[in-house]
Design an enzyme around this catalytic site. Sequence first.
Site, short mmCIF file in Angstrom:
data_model
loop_
_atom_site.label_atom_id
_atom_site.label_comp_id
_atom_site.label_asym_id
_atom_site.label_seq_id
_atom_site.Cartn_x
_atom_site.Cartn_y
_atom_site.Cartn_z
N LYS A 171 41.33 33.80 32.51
CA LYS A 171 40.89 35.33 32.38
C LYS A 171 41.86 35.91 31.27
CE LYS A 171 39.36 39.16 33.02
NZ LYS A 171 39.24 40.03 34.37
N LYS A 239 46.59 46.25 30.23
CA LYS A 239 47.26 45.64 31.17
C LYS A 239 47.19 44.09 30.74
CE LYS A 239 45.45 44.45 34.76
NZ LYS A 239 44.72 43.49 35.51
#
Length: 297
Positions: A171, A239
């Site tokens: 990811k 993030k």
Amino acid sequence: MAKIGFIGTGIMGKPMAQNLQKAGHSLFISTHHDAAPADLIAAGAVALANPKEVAQEAEFIIVMVPDTPQVESVLFGENGVAEGVGPNKVVIDMSSISPTATKAFAEKIKATGAAYLDAPVSGGEVGAKAATLSIMVGGCPNAFERTLPLFEAMGKNITRVGGNGDGQTAKVANQIIVALNIQAVAEALLFAAKNGADPAKVREALMGGFASSKILEVHAERMIKGTFDPGFRINLHQKDLNLALQGAKELGINLPNTSNAQQVFNTCQALGGGNWDHSALIKGLEHMANFSIRDDK
């Protein structure tokens, strides 16, 4: 049909939970942070007080929250998932968090007798609603096979990458590619518009060539129209890029273009755009150029 605990019913989590309901599964939702969405309850979901109670009731416990600290709190805080799981249960973290922390979380959950999968997703709100998410999974093959019908209710491209942490690593890699593609498209449109060309026509022309991409198709249109309601918020992409840059430091490698994209996101954040869709990266470039590609210039 499975008994599924679902913790985190926000922009992404809610439509994912709805698709599990549509597939006939039973849902248990924690209300420890927010009230359960009324439409999930109306469709049969059961609201419980905390993650521990959810874990006690469910065979599969899905976590879909913003960041590593929230996952840790849900799993190991007071009345957390770890207090309610045991053998024959599977904890599935579908959040996008630190691969390093994921490996530690997995060991602690597996010590209870439960299985653990990290299964972050890509595809945004559109993919969550359409059940077309790409799902990148880390964990043991047996737990993956048990959970596969649930993944198939939420996504289309489902890949077991490897062991715990490997799903999260995939990811992070995905988010690097997406960020750099967004920046490439934004820079191209800014260059074209500043040079006097119609950015909409430039996009149309490029869609037929080697530069064509999902980012050019979807996010370039957002850039041209100025429709920056999230999808996927800039602060969440920041993030994820922080995870990439932190991981790169640990590995002793340099990711210069990732660093640059993060700086442009930082400019958007400074403009008050943390909650803009990540396609609004172009607004950071426009700010630096003192030029907008839209009619609002």
